[in-house]
Motif scaffolding. Structure first.
Motif, PDB file in Angstrom:
ATOM      1  N   GLN A   1       0.581  -1.009   0.008  1.00 10.90           N
ATOM      2  CA  GLN A   1       0.656   0.201  -0.446  1.00 10.90           C
ATOM      3  C   GLN A   1       1.005   1.329   0.188  1.00 10.90           C
ATOM      4  O   GLN A   1       1.449   1.280   1.098  1.00 10.90           O
ATOM      5  CB  GLN A   1      -1.332   0.298   1.021  1.00 10.90           C
ATOM      6  CG  GLN A   1      -1.847   1.328   1.420  1.00 10.90           C
ATOM      7  CD  GLN A   1      -2.990   1.393   2.373  1.00 10.90           C
ATOM      8  OE1 GLN A   1      -2.824   0.389   3.606  1.00 10.90           O
ATOM      9  NE2 GLN A   1      -3.744   2.298   2.337  1.00 10.90           N
ATOM     10  N   VAL A   2       0.840   1.675  -0.880  1.00 11.11           N
ATOM     11  CA  VAL A   2       1.663   3.004  -1.034  1.00 11.11           C
ATOM     12  C   VAL A   2       0.558   4.440  -0.001  1.00 11.11           C
ATOM     13  O   VAL A   2       0.038   4.149  -0.517  1.00 11.11           O
ATOM     14  CB  VAL A   2       1.551   3.399  -2.787  1.00 11.11           C
ATOM     15  CG1 VAL A   2       2.343   5.583  -2.548  1.00 11.11           C
ATOM     16  CG2 VAL A   2       1.826   2.976  -3.991  1.00 11.11           C
ATOM     17  N   LEU A   3       1.404   4.722   0.820  1.00  4.17           N
ATOM     18  CA  LEU A   3       0.671   6.186   1.514  1.00  4.17           C
ATOM     19  C   LEU A   3       1.438   7.342   1.262  1.00  4.17           C
ATOM     20  O   LEU A   3       0.304   8.462   1.801  1.00  4.17           O
ATOM     21  CB  LEU A   3       1.502   5.428   2.582  1.00  4.17           C
ATOM     22  CG  LEU A   3       0.799   4.475   3.468  1.00  4.17           C
ATOM     23  CD1 LEU A   3       1.085   3.874   4.787  1.00  4.17           C
ATOM     24  CD2 LEU A   3      -0.899   4.345   3.260  1.00  4.17           C
ATOM     25  N   LEU A   4       2.535   7.552   0.357  1.00  5.36           N
ATOM     26  CA  LEU A   4       2.710   8.381  -0.021  1.00  5.36           C
ATOM     27  C   LEU A   4       2.679   8.766  -1.336  1.00  5.36           C
ATOM     28  O   LEU A   4       3.634   8.531  -1.801  1.00  5.36           O
ATOM     29  CB  LEU A   4       4.610   8.574   1.079  1.00  5.36           C
ATOM     30  CG  LEU A   4       4.307   9.219   2.640  1.00  5.36           C
ATOM     31  CD1 LEU A   4       6.284   9.655   2.525  1.00  5.36           C
ATOM     32  CD2 LEU A   4       3.766  10.360   2.704  1.00  5.36           C
ATOM     33  N   VAL A  23       0.927  13.913  -1.407  1.00  4.41           N
ATOM     34  CA  VAL A  23      -0.294  13.638  -0.827  1.00  4.41           C
ATOM     35  C   VAL A  23       0.167  12.252   0.329  1.00  4.41           C
ATOM     36  O   VAL A  23       0.663  11.051   0.114  1.00  4.41           O
ATOM     37  CB  VAL A  23      -1.647  13.409  -1.126  1.00  4.41           C
ATOM     38  CG1 VAL A  23      -2.881  12.805  -0.296  1.00  4.41           C
ATOM     39  CG2 VAL A  23      -1.555  14.564  -2.198  1.00  4.41           C
ATOM     40  N   ASP A  24      -0.455  12.465   1.787  1.00  2.44           N
ATOM     41  CA  ASP A  24      -0.435  11.831   2.873  1.00  2.44           C
ATOM     42  C   ASP A  24      -1.134  11.158   3.366  1.00  2.44           C
ATOM     43  O   ASP A  24      -2.168  11.382   3.753  1.00  2.44           O
ATOM     44  CB  ASP A  24       0.937  12.480   3.993  1.00  2.44           C
ATOM     45  CG  ASP A  24       1.077  11.692   5.104  1.00  2.44           C
ATOM     46  OD1 ASP A  24       0.171  11.144   5.163  1.00  2.44           O
ATOM     47  OD2 ASP A  24       2.116  11.900   6.078  1.00  2.44           O
ATOM     48  N   TRP A 105       8.528  10.681  17.373  1.00  7.32           N
ATOM     49  CA  TRP A 105       7.570  10.999  18.940  1.00  7.32           C
ATOM     50  C   TRP A 105       6.950   8.913  18.746  1.00  7.32           C
ATOM     51  O   TRP A 105       5.793   8.861  19.227  1.00  7.32           O
ATOM     52  CB  TRP A 105       6.348  11.606  18.343  1.00  7.32           C
ATOM     53  CG  TRP A 105       6.804  13.186  17.850  1.00  7.32           C
ATOM     54  CD1 TRP A 105       7.276  13.648  18.863  1.00  7.32           C
ATOM     55  CD2 TRP A 105       7.609  13.712  16.996  1.00  7.32           C
ATOM     56  NE1 TRP A 105       7.830  14.946  18.655  1.00  7.32           N
ATOM     57  CE2 TRP A 105       7.665  14.672  17.159  1.00  7.32           C
ATOM     58  CE3 TRP A 105       7.764  13.522  15.535  1.00  7.32           C
ATOM     59  CZ2 TRP A 105       8.224  15.534  16.082  1.00  7.32           C
ATOM     60  CZ3 TRP A 105       7.872  13.840  15.091  1.00  7.32           C
ATOM     61  CH2 TRP A 105       8.117  15.430  14.634  1.00  7.32           C
ATOM     62  N   GLY A 106       8.063   8.534  18.511  1.00 13.12           N
ATOM     63  CA  GLY A 106       7.383   6.610  18.384  1.00 13.12           C
ATOM     64  C   GLY A 106       6.778   6.162  17.587  1.00 13.12           C
ATOM     65  O   GLY A 106       6.492   5.571  17.683  1.00 13.12           O
ATOM     66  N   GLY A 107       6.987   7.578  16.579  1.00  9.95           N
ATOM     67  CA  GLY A 107       6.155   6.338  15.682  1.00  9.95           C
ATOM     68  C   GLY A 107       6.858   5.643  14.987  1.00  9.95           C
ATOM     69  O   GLY A 107       7.673   5.256  14.508  1.00  9.95           O
ATOM     70  N   LEU A 108       6.471   5.383  13.126  1.00 15.05           N
ATOM     71  CA  LEU A 108       6.934   5.068  12.150  1.00 15.05           C
ATOM     72  C   LEU A 108       7.647   6.185  11.021  1.00 15.05           C
ATOM     73  O   LEU A 108       7.187   7.447  11.289  1.00 15.05           O
ATOM     74  CB  LEU A 108       5.715   4.051  11.354  1.00 15.05           C
ATOM     75  CG  LEU A 108       5.407   2.539  12.122  1.00 15.05           C
ATOM     76  CD1 LEU A 108       3.871   2.133  11.449  1.00 15.05           C
ATOM     77  CD2 LEU A 108       6.106   2.435  12.761  1.00 15.05           C
ATOM     78  N   GLU A 109       8.206   5.782  10.145  1.00 14.67           N
ATOM     79  CA  GLU A 109       8.813   6.735   8.699  1.00 14.67           C
ATOM     80  C   GLU A 109       7.981   5.951   7.653  1.00 14.67           C
ATOM     81  O   GLU A 109       8.341   4.457   7.119  1.00 14.67           O
ATOM     82  CB  GLU A 109      10.607   6.202   9.139  1.00 14.67           C
ATOM     83  CG  GLU A 109      10.810   7.485   7.951  1.00 14.67           C
ATOM     84  CD  GLU A 109      12.438   7.228   8.214  1.00 14.67           C
ATOM     85  OE1 GLU A 109      12.831   7.261   8.500  1.00 14.67           O
ATOM     86  OE2 GLU A 109      13.292   8.417   7.935  1.00 14.67           O
ATOM     87  N   TYR A 110       7.907   6.454   6.651  1.00 15.92           N
ATOM     88  CA  TYR A 110       7.811   6.354   5.167  1.00 15.92           C
ATOM     89  C   TYR A 110       7.866   7.086   4.595  1.00 15.92           C
ATOM     90  O   TYR A 110       8.452   8.475   4.571  1.00 15.92           O
ATOM     91  CB  TYR A 110       5.693   6.909   5.354  1.00 15.92           C
ATOM     92  CG  TYR A 110       4.697   6.196   6.319  1.00 15.92           C
ATOM     93  CD1 TYR A 110       4.918   6.902   7.350  1.00 15.92           C
ATOM     94  CD2 TYR A 110       5.055   4.495   6.207  1.00 15.92           C
ATOM     95  CE1 TYR A 110       3.948   6.405   8.335  1.00 15.92           C
ATOM     96  CE2 TYR A 110       3.027   4.070   7.328  1.00 15.92           C
ATOM     97  CZ  TYR A 110       3.223   5.056   7.951  1.00 15.92           C
ATOM     98  OH  TYR A 110       2.654   4.306   9.304  1.00 15.92           O
ATOM     99  N   TRP A 111       7.638   6.382   3.124  1.00 18.03           N
ATOM    100  CA  TRP A 111       8.303   6.741   1.712  1.00 18.03           C
ATOM    101  C   TRP A 111       8.038   6.870   0.852  1.00 18.03           C
ATOM    102  O   TRP A 111       6.860   5.790   0.414  1.00 18.03           O
ATOM    103  CB  TRP A 111       9.812   6.267   1.348  1.00 18.03           C
ATOM    104  CG  TRP A 111      11.164   6.304   2.118  1.00 18.03           C
ATOM    105  CD1 TRP A 111      11.751   5.863   3.455  1.00 18.03           C
ATOM    106  CD2 TRP A 111      12.381   6.993   2.295  1.00 18.03           C
ATOM    107  NE1 TRP A 111      12.650   6.268   4.165  1.00 18.03           N
ATOM    108  CE2 TRP A 111      12.914   7.472   3.204  1.00 18.03           C
ATOM    109  CE3 TRP A 111      12.339   8.536   1.267  1.00 18.03           C
ATOM    110  CZ2 TRP A 111      13.702   8.125   3.755  1.00 18.03           C
ATOM    111  CZ3 TRP A 111      13.507   9.277   1.881  1.00 18.03           C
ATOM    112  CH2 TRP A 111      13.994   9.479   3.051  1.00 18.03           C
ATOM    113  N   GLY A 112       7.523   8.005  -0.318  1.00 16.32           N
ATOM    114  CA  GLY A 112       6.883   7.026  -1.351  1.00 16.32           C
ATOM    115  C   GLY A 112       8.051   7.161  -2.485  1.00 16.32           C
ATOM    116  O   GLY A 112       8.889   6.500  -1.957  1.00 16.32           O
ATOM    117  N   GLN A 113       7.053   6.886  -3.481  1.00 13.66           N
ATOM    118  CA  GLN A 113       8.214   5.882  -4.403  1.00 13.66           C
ATOM    119  C   GLN A 113       8.670   6.916  -5.042  1.00 13.66           C
ATOM    120  O   GLN A 113       9.580   6.611  -6.402  1.00 13.66           O
ATOM    121  CB  GLN A 113       7.144   5.615  -5.298  1.00 13.66           C
ATOM    122  CG  GLN A 113       6.293   4.449  -4.816  1.00 13.66           C
ATOM    123  CD  GLN A 113       5.513   3.649  -5.539  1.00 13.66           C
ATOM    124  OE1 GLN A 113       4.641   3.680  -6.614  1.00 13.66           O
ATOM    125  NE2 GLN A 113       4.839   2.165  -6.238  1.00 13.66           N
TER     126      GLN A 113
END
Length: 121
Positions: A1-4, A23-24, A105-113
Motif C-alpha cells: 500500500q502506497v501511503l505517500l 499527498v499523505d 515521537w515513537g511513530g513510524l517512517e514512510y517513503w514515497g515512490q
C-alpha cells in the motif's frame, strides 16, 4: 500500500521552476515531520528540505545548495506537503522522494515512490 504519493516532477530548463506535491494517507500527517529527499544517479539519497509538525511550529530546514531557491510548505487540512523549486540547475536533476517521519515521537517512517525531476536545456 502506497501511503505517500508524489507528483509534479518533469523536465524543465535551467532557471525554470517546478512544484512538487506529496499527498499523505498515513492518518498521521499533522503529527509527523515531513521532508523531501533526492537521489541522483550514482549518488546517495540526500536531504533537500524538512518541515516540522505543527506542535513544533512547522520549523523548516534546507540543504545548503537549495536554500534560497526551494521552499517547503505543508497544508495540514489537505494532508499535503509541497516543494516549490525555483531557479533550477542541472545539479538538481534527481528522483525526489517524500518522507514522513514520526520516529522522534515513537511513530513510524514512510517513503514515497519518488518523482523524477530533470533539469536540462
Amino acid at each position: 500500500q502506497v501511503l505517500l504519493v508524489e507528483s509534479g516532477g518533469g523536465l524543465v530548463q535551467p532557471g525554470g521552476s517546478l512544484r512538487l506535491s506529496c499527498v499523505d494517507s498515513t492518518n498521521s500527517f499533522s503529527a509527523y515531520a515531513m521532508g523531501w529527499f533526492r537521489q541522483a544517479p550514482g549518488k546517495q539519497r540526500e536531504l533537500v528540505a524538512t518541515i516540522d509538525n505543527r506542535a513544533n511550529g512547522g520549523t523548516t530546514n534546507y540543504a545548503d545548495d537549495v536554500r534560497g531557491r526551494f521552499t517547503i510548505s505543508r497544508d495540514n487540512a489537505k494532508n499535503t506537503v509541497y516543494l516549490q523549486m525555483n531557479n533550477l540547475k542541472s545539479d538538481d536533476t534527481a528522483v525526489y522522494y517524500c518522507n514522513a517521519n514520526g520516529r522522534p515521537w515513537g511513530g513510524l517512517e514512510y517513503w514515497g515512490q519518488g518523482t523524477q525531476v530533470t533539469v536540462s536545456s
